[in-house]
Design a protein around this motif. Structure first.
Motif, PDB file in Angstrom:
ATOM      1  N   MET A 201       0.845  -1.190   0.000  1.00 17.40           N
ATOM      2  CA  MET A 201       0.000   0.000   0.000  1.00 17.40           C
ATOM      3  C   MET A 201       0.883   1.243   0.000  1.00 17.40           C
ATOM      4  O   MET A 201       2.048   1.181  -0.308  1.00 17.40           O
ATOM      5  N   GLY A 202       0.331   2.357   0.378  1.00 16.47           N
ATOM      6  CA  GLY A 202       1.050   3.611   0.318  1.00 16.47           C
ATOM      7  C   GLY A 202       2.091   3.750   1.391  1.00 16.47           C
ATOM      8  O   GLY A 202       2.324   2.878   2.199  1.00 16.47           O
ATOM      9  N   LEU A 203       2.714   4.919   1.436  1.00 14.04           N
ATOM     10  CA  LEU A 203       3.767   5.195   2.397  1.00 14.04           C
ATOM     11  C   LEU A 203       3.399   6.434   3.176  1.00 14.04           C
ATOM     12  O   LEU A 203       3.120   7.484   2.613  1.00 14.04           O
ATOM     13  N   ALA A 204       3.369   6.349   4.496  1.00 14.73           N
ATOM     14  CA  ALA A 204       3.111   7.492   5.351  1.00 14.73           C
ATOM     15  C   ALA A 204       4.284   7.656   6.305  1.00 14.73           C
ATOM     16  O   ALA A 204       5.099   6.757   6.459  1.00 14.73           O
ATOM     17  N   ARG A 205       4.368   8.779   6.974  1.00  8.97           N
ATOM     18  CA  ARG A 205       5.441   9.025   7.918  1.00  8.97           C
ATOM     19  C   ARG A 205       4.873   8.994   9.324  1.00  8.97           C
ATOM     20  O   ARG A 205       3.983   9.762   9.671  1.00  8.97           O
ATOM     21  N   PHE A 206       5.393   8.077  10.154  1.00 15.06           N
ATOM     22  CA  PHE A 206       4.895   7.902  11.508  1.00 15.06           C
ATOM     23  C   PHE A 206       6.003   8.192  12.503  1.00 15.06           C
ATOM     24  O   PHE A 206       7.185   7.910  12.257  1.00 15.06           O
ATOM     25  N   GLY A 207       5.598   8.745  13.652  1.00 14.94           N
ATOM     26  CA  GLY A 207       6.545   8.950  14.724  1.00 14.94           C
ATOM     27  C   GLY A 207       6.831   7.642  15.441  1.00 14.94           C
ATOM     28  O   GLY A 207       6.123   6.652  15.285  1.00 14.94           O
ATOM     29  N   ARG A 208       7.902   7.639  16.240  1.00 15.75           N
ATOM     30  CA  ARG A 208       8.223   6.439  16.991  1.00 15.75           C
ATOM     31  C   ARG A 208       7.116   6.127  17.982  1.00 15.75           C
ATOM     32  O   ARG A 208       6.564   7.024  18.612  1.00 15.75           O
ATOM     33  N   PRO A 209       6.792   4.866  18.137  1.00 13.13           N
ATOM     34  CA  PRO A 209       5.757   4.512  19.111  1.00 13.13           C
ATOM     35  C   PRO A 209       6.230   4.830  20.519  1.00 13.13           C
ATOM     36  O   PRO A 209       7.381   4.604  20.862  1.00 13.13           O
ATOM     37  N   LYS A 210       5.341   5.367  21.332  1.00  9.96           N
ATOM     38  CA  LYS A 210       5.673   5.726  22.699  1.00  9.96           C
ATOM     39  C   LYS A 210       4.696   5.039  23.640  1.00  9.96           C
ATOM     40  O   LYS A 210       3.497   5.040  23.419  1.00  9.96           O
ATOM     41  N   GLY A 211       5.248   4.491  24.714  1.00  8.01           N
ATOM     42  CA  GLY A 211       4.384   3.897  25.718  1.00  8.01           C
ATOM     43  C   GLY A 211       3.759   2.600  25.247  1.00  8.01           C
ATOM     44  O   GLY A 211       4.156   1.992  24.270  1.00  8.01           O
ATOM     45  N   GLY A 212       2.718   2.172  25.958  1.00  4.03           N
ATOM     46  CA  GLY A 212       2.080   0.910  25.637  1.00  4.03           C
ATOM     47  C   GLY A 212       0.611   1.084  25.390  1.00  4.03           C
ATOM     48  O   GLY A 212       0.170   2.020  24.741  1.00  4.03           O
ATOM     49  N   LYS A 213      -0.198   0.201  25.964  1.00  6.79           N
ATOM     50  CA  LYS A 213      -1.615   0.170  25.665  1.00  6.79           C
ATOM     51  C   LYS A 213      -2.360   1.403  26.186  1.00  6.79           C
ATOM     52  O   LYS A 213      -3.469   1.675  25.766  1.00  6.79           O
ATOM     53  N   GLY A 214      -1.749   2.127  27.110  1.00  3.29           N
ATOM     54  CA  GLY A 214      -2.451   3.271  27.686  1.00  3.29           C
ATOM     55  C   GLY A 214      -2.580   4.445  26.756  1.00  3.29           C
ATOM     56  O   GLY A 214      -3.430   5.304  26.966  1.00  3.29           O
ATOM     57  N   GLN A 215      -1.736   4.522  25.736  1.00  2.00           N
ATOM     58  CA  GLN A 215      -1.771   5.644  24.791  1.00  2.00           C
ATOM     59  C   GLN A 215      -2.551   5.219  23.557  1.00  2.00           C
ATOM     60  O   GLN A 215      -2.009   4.650  22.628  1.00  2.00           O
ATOM     61  N   SER A 216      -3.812   5.531  23.539  1.00  2.00           N
ATOM     62  CA  SER A 216      -4.681   5.069  22.467  1.00  2.00           C
ATOM     63  C   SER A 216      -4.427   5.839  21.179  1.00  2.00           C
ATOM     64  O   SER A 216      -4.109   7.025  21.196  1.00  2.00           O
ATOM     65  N   SER A 217      -4.554   5.128  20.059  1.00  2.00           N
ATOM     66  CA  SER A 217      -4.345   5.713  18.737  1.00  2.00           C
ATOM     67  C   SER A 217      -4.982   4.774  17.727  1.00  2.00           C
ATOM     68  O   SER A 217      -5.049   3.562  17.959  1.00  2.00           O
ATOM     69  N   PRO A 218      -5.448   5.284  16.595  1.00  2.00           N
ATOM     70  CA  PRO A 218      -5.966   4.378  15.552  1.00  2.00           C
ATOM     71  C   PRO A 218      -4.856   3.696  14.762  1.00  2.00           C
ATOM     72  O   PRO A 218      -5.130   2.884  13.876  1.00  2.00           O
ATOM     73  N   ASN A 219      -3.595   4.005  15.081  1.00  2.00           N
ATOM     74  CA  ASN A 219      -2.453   3.474  14.334  1.00  2.00           C
ATOM     75  C   ASN A 219      -1.648   2.528  15.207  1.00  2.00           C
ATOM     76  O   ASN A 219      -1.291   2.865  16.344  1.00  2.00           O
ATOM     77  N   LEU A 220      -1.333   1.357  14.663  1.00  2.00           N
ATOM     78  CA  LEU A 220      -0.571   0.354  15.385  1.00  2.00           C
ATOM     79  C   LEU A 220       0.785   0.132  14.745  1.00  2.00           C
ATOM     80  O   LEU A 220       0.883  -0.097  13.534  1.00  2.00           O
ATOM     81  N   TYR A 221       1.827   0.202  15.554  1.00  2.00           N
ATOM     82  CA  TYR A 221       3.179  -0.162  15.138  1.00  2.00           C
ATOM     83  C   TYR A 221       3.326  -1.659  15.357  1.00  2.00           C
ATOM     84  O   TYR A 221       3.172  -2.152  16.478  1.00  2.00           O
ATOM     85  N   VAL A 222       3.594  -2.410  14.283  1.00  2.00           N
ATOM     86  CA  VAL A 222       3.624  -3.868  14.345  1.00  2.00           C
ATOM     87  C   VAL A 222       5.004  -4.366  13.922  1.00  2.00           C
ATOM     88  O   VAL A 222       5.407  -4.198  12.762  1.00  2.00           O
ATOM     89  N   ALA A 223       5.737  -4.947  14.849  1.00  2.00           N
ATOM     90  CA  ALA A 223       7.070  -5.482  14.563  1.00  2.00           C
ATOM     91  C   ALA A 223       6.989  -6.969  14.260  1.00  2.00           C
ATOM     92  O   ALA A 223       6.022  -7.652  14.628  1.00  2.00           O
ATOM     93  N   ASN A 224       8.024  -7.486  13.565  1.00  2.00           N
ATOM     94  CA  ASN A 224       8.083  -8.877  13.114  1.00  2.00           C
ATOM     95  C   ASN A 224       7.012  -9.142  12.057  1.00  2.00           C
ATOM     96  O   ASN A 224       6.410 -10.205  11.999  1.00  2.00           O
ATOM     97  N   CYS A 225       6.822  -8.146  11.183  1.00  2.00           N
ATOM     98  CA  CYS A 225       5.730  -8.215  10.214  1.00  2.00           C
ATOM     99  C   CYS A 225       6.067  -7.309   9.035  1.00  2.00           C
ATOM    100  O   CYS A 225       6.400  -6.137   9.221  1.00  2.00           O
ATOM    101  N   GLY A 226       6.013  -7.842   7.804  1.00  2.00           N
ATOM    102  CA  GLY A 226       6.284  -7.020   6.631  1.00  2.00           C
ATOM    103  C   GLY A 226       6.882  -7.818   5.496  1.00  2.00           C
ATOM    104  O   GLY A 226       7.113  -9.035   5.616  1.00  2.00           O
ATOM    105  N   PRO A 227       7.147  -7.162   4.359  1.00  2.00           N
ATOM    106  CA  PRO A 227       7.664  -7.871   3.175  1.00  2.00           C
ATOM    107  C   PRO A 227       8.976  -8.597   3.413  1.00  2.00           C
ATOM    108  O   PRO A 227       9.240  -9.627   2.786  1.00  2.00           O
ATOM    109  N   ALA A 228       9.822  -8.086   4.315  1.00  2.00           N
ATOM    110  CA  ALA A 228      11.125  -8.719   4.551  1.00  2.00           C
ATOM    111  C   ALA A 228      10.985 -10.086   5.207  1.00  2.00           C
ATOM    112  O   ALA A 228      11.911 -10.900   5.149  1.00  2.00           O
TER     113      ALA A 228
END
Length: 346
Positions: free
Chosen positions: A1-28
């Motif tokens: 899909m497209g490319l957007a620019r995201f800030g580094r994820p901060k904190g854990g579940k307490g900081q709600s956002s519609p965007n999820l940073y997902v590690a161990n996942c992707g084309p590589a």
């Protein structure tokens, strides 16, 4: 899909956002953006799946609503996901970081064939030289003196390209082209779809060495300096080359002063057509006609490129052999609006 620019994820579940940073996942790790989107779409409407960084193994999944993101995090975070190859996903919230122009970067699709770009006069010949010939060509230039620019090294043969004037001095001939390019010149003369290749006598060679992550700013080779055919052989490492045709005056924004002109093009002027192609090692690119005279070409400053959901890491170096013919008569091309007032790299 497209490319957007995201800030580094901060904190854990307490900081709600519609965007999820997902590690161990992707084309590589063998997971396409479409596959990832299909899995996460079970929790709500997906706005997009984006590369989180250059690794190809971390993505950002953007939902339309925060509640959907929270449900996905609770269900998938830290647990193996059978639909994603059984990988355990490490998930945190993330936020979109606006660019200086107040908008996210947009990606341009990358083609593998020149014919897909619909740019008249553009050709790409795969496997133009063999792996052994590539090795011999690299050894030949590495035995010779390199000139250092700010971010890359260069060698000039036949005539020297002057980065200050963006031109050549036709009165200062450095001699004939080196013997190690003779097989390339002979092969060029036999190229299909190139009616002028047999007659042209190429007399200028620029060898560029690009370290990983170093690219080239948008430019058109000077009309008055070089004739109509530009040949560029890619060796050692792959890259993405983008083509831009500016619709008003033919000019990209002028970069800040530098003898190398290797600065990213400002996106304030977005009034241009965009195309992109993947250049594998040992391929020969030919610019002629409209592709040579009217389209700026440009190599993004990336260490990793994404091509059809595949992550391709650039090598520690990429070496290009650019062969041209010095112009002896005034340019009479069909694109005078792009002539010599434009900016150029050598």
């Amino acid at each position: 899909m497209g490319l957007a620019r995201f800030g580094r994820p901060k904190g854990g579940k307490g900081q709600s956002s519609p965007n999820l940073y997902v590690a161990n996942c992707g084309p590589a790790v063998g997971l396409s953006y479409d596959t990832i989107a299909a899995v996460f779409a079970a929790f709500g409407e997906i706005k997009g799946v984006y590369a989180a960084d250059d690794s190809g193994a971390r993505v950002v999944v953007s939902f339309a609503e925060e509640g959907c993101a929270q449900n996905a995090l609770n269900a998938l975070g830290g647990r193996p996901c059978p639909e994603l190859g059984g990988r355990s996903l490490h998930i945190r919230y993330s936020v979109i970081q606006p660019t200086s122009q107040g908008r996210v970067n947009d990606a341009v699709p990358v083609s593998l064939l020149a014919s897909d770009l619909n740019i008249p006069g553009l050709y790409l010949f795969h496997d133009f030289v063999t792996a052994k010939e590539e090795e011999e060509l690299l050894a030949a230039v590495d035995e010779r003196h390199w000139n250092n620019l700010s971010k890359r090294r260069v060698q000039h043969y036949g005539y020297e390209f002057c980065y200050e004037t963006r031109n050549v001095d036709s009165r200062k001939n450095l001699g004939e082209l080196p013997r190690f390019v003779s097989p390339i010149l002979e092969r060029i003369s036999m190229l299909p779809n190139c009616k002028d290749a047999e007659a042209i006598v190429l007399d200028q060679l620029t060898v560029n060495e690009y370290p990983s992550g170093v690219g080239l700013s948008p430019h058109i080779d000077t009309h008055s300096a070089f004739e109509g055919l530009i040949f560029s052989l890619s060796l050692a490492g792959p890259c993405i080359m983008e083509f831009r045709r500016y619709l008003e005056g033919g000019l990209p924004p002028r970069p800040s002063s530098s003898s190398d002109f290797e600065v990213e093009c400002s996106e304030k002027n977005s009034n241009f057509l965009r195309r992109a192609i993947y250049l594998p090692p040992r391929s020969m690119l030919l610019l002629s006609g409209e592709a040579r005279y009217a389209w700026n070409h440009y190599i993004p400053h990336h260490k990793i490129d994404t091509v059809n959901d595949s992550v391709i890491r650039r090598g520690s170096r990429r070496v290009s052999f650019t062969l041209r013919k010095i112009r002896t008569n005034p340019c009479q091309c069909e694109f005078p609006e792009y002539c010599d007032s434009q900016r150029l790299n050598g």
